[in-house]
Scaffold this active site. Structure first.
Site, PDB file in Angstrom:
ATOM      1  N   GLY A 162      34.087  40.223  40.546  1.00  0.00           N
ATOM      2  CA  GLY A 162      35.188  40.235  39.727  1.00  0.00           C
ATOM      3  C   GLY A 162      35.635  41.770  39.951  1.00  0.00           C
ATOM      4  O   GLY A 162      36.389  42.336  38.819  1.00  0.00           O
ATOM      5  N   GLU A 179      28.266  40.039  43.544  1.00  0.00           N
ATOM      6  CA  GLU A 179      28.784  39.328  44.612  1.00  0.00           C
ATOM      7  C   GLU A 179      30.225  39.196  44.494  1.00  0.00           C
ATOM      8  O   GLU A 179      31.049  38.343  44.082  1.00  0.00           O
ATOM      9  CB  GLU A 179      28.388  37.761  44.505  1.00  0.00           C
ATOM     10  CG  GLU A 179      28.448  37.130  42.801  1.00  0.00           C
ATOM     11  CD  GLU A 179      27.998  36.086  42.853  1.00  0.00           C
ATOM     12  OE1 GLU A 179      27.092  35.435  43.477  1.00  0.00           O
ATOM     13  OE2 GLU A 179      28.265  35.403  41.699  1.00  0.00           O
ATOM     14  N   GLY A 190      34.048  39.706  45.848  1.00  0.00           N
ATOM     15  CA  GLY A 190      34.990  38.884  47.131  1.00  0.00           C
ATOM     16  C   GLY A 190      36.172  39.641  47.334  1.00  0.00           C
ATOM     17  O   GLY A 190      36.154  40.639  48.110  1.00  0.00           O
ATOM     18  N   ARG A 191      37.039  39.437  46.376  1.00  0.00           N
ATOM     19  CA  ARG A 191      38.192  40.383  46.386  1.00  0.00           C
ATOM     20  C   ARG A 191      38.170  41.885  46.903  1.00  0.00           C
ATOM     21  O   ARG A 191      38.791  42.324  47.622  1.00  0.00           O
ATOM     22  CB  ARG A 191      39.405  40.185  44.972  1.00  0.00           C
ATOM     23  CG  ARG A 191      40.660  40.687  45.161  1.00  0.00           C
ATOM     24  CD  ARG A 191      41.304  40.615  43.725  1.00  0.00           C
ATOM     25  NE  ARG A 191      41.250  39.264  43.104  1.00  0.00           N
ATOM     26  CZ  ARG A 191      42.208  38.299  43.224  1.00  0.00           C
ATOM     27  NH1 ARG A 191      43.354  38.481  43.967  1.00  0.00           N
ATOM     28  NH2 ARG A 191      41.763  37.148  42.689  1.00  0.00           N
ATOM     29  N   CYS A 221      62.343  26.179  49.437  1.00  0.00           N
ATOM     30  CA  CYS A 221      63.399  25.775  48.595  1.00  0.00           C
ATOM     31  C   CYS A 221      62.988  25.532  47.328  1.00  0.00           C
ATOM     32  O   CYS A 221      63.026  24.481  46.630  1.00  0.00           O
ATOM     33  CB  CYS A 221      63.855  24.562  49.087  1.00  0.00           C
ATOM     34  SG  CYS A 221      64.249  24.411  50.729  1.00  0.00           S
ATOM     35  N   TYR A 228      42.113  35.806  49.231  1.00  0.00           N
ATOM     36  CA  TYR A 228      42.822  34.892  48.145  1.00  0.00           C
ATOM     37  C   TYR A 228      44.229  34.807  48.739  1.00  0.00           C
ATOM     38  O   TYR A 228      44.909  34.989  47.782  1.00  0.00           O
ATOM     39  CB  TYR A 228      42.669  35.235  46.473  1.00  0.00           C
ATOM     40  CG  TYR A 228      41.237  35.321  46.119  1.00  0.00           C
ATOM     41  CD1 TYR A 228      40.520  34.257  46.039  1.00  0.00           C
ATOM     42  CD2 TYR A 228      40.697  36.520  45.880  1.00  0.00           C
ATOM     43  CE1 TYR A 228      39.224  34.265  45.619  1.00  0.00           C
ATOM     44  CE2 TYR A 228      39.445  36.729  45.591  1.00  0.00           C
ATOM     45  CZ  TYR A 228      38.483  35.311  45.170  1.00  0.00           C
ATOM     46  OH  TYR A 228      37.459  35.414  44.952  1.00  0.00           O
TER      47      TYR A 228
HETATM   48  C1  LIG Z   1      35.040  33.945  42.496  1.00  0.00           C
HETATM   49  C2  LIG Z   1      33.719  34.363  42.370  1.00  0.00           C
HETATM   50  C3  LIG Z   1      33.123  35.591  42.949  1.00  0.00           C
HETATM   51  C4  LIG Z   1      34.232  36.761  43.387  1.00  0.00           C
HETATM   52  O1  LIG Z   1      35.146  36.692  42.427  1.00  0.00           O
HETATM   53  P1  LIG Z   1      36.080  38.359  42.935  1.00  0.00           P
HETATM   54  O2  LIG Z   1      37.149  38.372  41.885  1.00  0.00           O
HETATM   55  O3  LIG Z   1      36.553  37.933  44.395  1.00  0.00           O
HETATM   56  O4  LIG Z   1      35.306  39.309  43.293  1.00  0.00           O
HETATM   57  C5  LIG Z   1      31.854  35.831  42.712  1.00  0.00           C
HETATM   58  N1  LIG Z   1      30.780  34.997  41.907  1.00  0.00           N
HETATM   59  C6  LIG Z   1      31.637  33.809  41.411  1.00  0.00           C
HETATM   60  C7  LIG Z   1      30.385  32.630  40.638  1.00  0.00           C
HETATM   61  C8  LIG Z   1      32.809  33.446  41.649  1.00  0.00           C
HETATM   62  O5  LIG Z   1      33.264  32.198  41.131  1.00  0.00           O
END
Ligand SMILES: *Cc1c(COP(=O)(O)O)cnc(C)c1O
Length: 405
Positions: free
Chosen positions: A234, A270, A272-273, A348, A377
């Site tokens: 996050g 962990e 992601g983004r 559309c 994403y």
């Molecule tokens: C989606 C998610 C992440 C990654 O979140 P980001 O905002 O992409 O960093 C990490 N842990 C869990 C459990 C998630 O659901």
């Protein structure tokens, strides 16, 4: 958001029918991930949340910098295990089915993020059919971290009623179960919390501290050694200001301080983004420019069925224009005359907008547009089948041997 020379060169060389296309700068991704790794103390493990972008080329490019991958479904477990064989996997997500659990046990998942008592029983049930198998568990908790740190979050997965994780007293119930016969095949290693998305470094740190403090008390209450705490992902990505990056150095320093108070503890994150957003571009061309009731609209090939991110988050996707000099047609070339344009796709629906009333002086039909921050994403959360337009191309640029894909 300016594209790298590698991406710009490649986008300019594509034929119109090869657009739209996703272009990924893999050396940029490797360098970014290495910088993130370098900012973190040794006792922090870095996992990549595969759901942000599970392209095998990206998973492989991250391999040298990450300690493992967080997966959230049976499909992701199998996919990541095939793309990066032997990598450590942490399996999270609510609603794991018996079949997904059995398959993940077979794959030898490294950490199980258990979201409920029901899931604990289900996992124990699957293990009972594999005598001798022992798995490592973190209890995913939904903690009331209090107002303050979560206020700035773009999305909240915890700190309030949600389908994610265990309330504190249910985590206590799970710990009690794991102290009994279930504990023979399920080893409780610690806790996991992913409470929000879109937090900057100070708020992320505050959440991490509260999660660790709670986990220490939890472990003490159950007379457990607390080996690990996963404080989730996050980390904020600012689409309005691509240069404003998550402060990994401050975050790493703060985690180091936190670890100093807890010798023997391993932390895990962990994201992601914040790992992959910056390495991807969605390249396309302007098909038409129209003046409508006083405003300019540039209609591009493709749209939100390929890049849904701006529609779901309600932002303007940052972009840059690659002007194309030639105009081969005998009719006049359409152009933006107001200095601003709304960049819309081919769908559309009025929701098919990638950027609204953005500065676009001189943008013309045939010009190329590179939407940045499209590495996370983006394609994989989009509604590809809507209107049945062709799929984009995918180019994984490695800088030396050219592109693959
Ligand atoms: C989606 C998610 C992440 C990654 O979140 P980001 O905002 O992409 O960093 C990490 N842990 C869990 C459990 C998630 O659901």
């Amino acid at each position: 958001m300016t594209a790298t020379p590698l991406v710009r060169r490649h986008a300019a060389a594509l034929a119109p029918d090869e657009l739209p296309a996703y272009l990924y700068d893999l050396p940029l991704l490797r360098a970014h991930a290495a910088a993130v790794r370098a900012a973190l103390p040794g006792r922090v493990e870095l996992y990549y949340a595969a759901k942000a972008n599970p392209e095998p080329a990206l998973l492989a490019a991250l391999r040298g910098a990450v300690d493992g991958y967080e997966v959230s479904s049976g499909g992701e477990s199998a996919h990541v295990a095939a793309a990066v064989p032997g990598a450590a996997l942490a399996f999270g997500g609510p609603g794991k089915t018996p079949a997904e659990i059995a398959e993940a046990v077979r794959l030898g998942v490294h950490r199980w993020h258990v979201e409920s008592e029901q899931e604990l029983y289900r996992l124990a049930d699957a293990l009972a059919r594999t005598p001798g198998a022992v798995v490592d568990v973190l209890l995913r908790v939904n903690l009331p971290v209090g107002a303050g740190p979560l206020d700035s979050a773009a999305l909240a997965m915890g700190g309030r009623p949600t389908p994610f994780g265990l309330d504190p007293e249910r985590a206590d119930a799970c710990a009690a179960l794991l102290a009994g016969p279930l504990g023979r095949q399920l080893r409780l290693r610690g806790t996991h919390a992913h409470l929000a998305s879109g937090l900057r470094a100070p708020a992320q740190l505050e959440v991490a501290e509260r999660v660790v403090d709670w986990s220490v008390r939890f472990a003490r209450r159950h007379r457990l050694p607390l080996e690990e705490v996963n404080v989730g992902g996050g980390m904020a990505v600012d689409y309005a200001d691509p240069a404003d990056r998550f402060d990994w150095t401050a975050f790493g320093t703060g985690l180091e301080r936190l670890l100093g108070r807890h010798p023997g503890l391993t932390l895990r994150i962990e994201p992601g983004r914040a790992l992959t957003a910056y390495c991807g571009w969605y390249a396309t061309e302007v098909l038409d420019v129209k003046h409508s009731h006083g405003e300019d609209f540039a209609v591009v090939r493709g749209g939100t069925h390929h890049l849904r991110t701006p529609a779901t988050r309600g932002h303007d996707q940052p972009f840059e224009v690659l002007p194309v000099a030639g105009w081969k047609h005998p009719w006049p070339r359409p152009a933006v005359t107001t200095g601003r344009a709304t960049l819309a796709g081919q769908l559309c629906t009025p929701k098919d907008v990638l950027a609204s009333r953005a500065p676009a002086a001189g943008l013309r039909g045939g010009d190329r547009v590179l939407f940045g921050m499209a590495g996370a994403y983006a394609w994989n959360i989009s509604h590809h089948e809507f209107l049945m337009h062709p799929r984009p191309g995918f180019h994984f640029l490695d800088g030396t041997a050219g592109a693959t894909g």
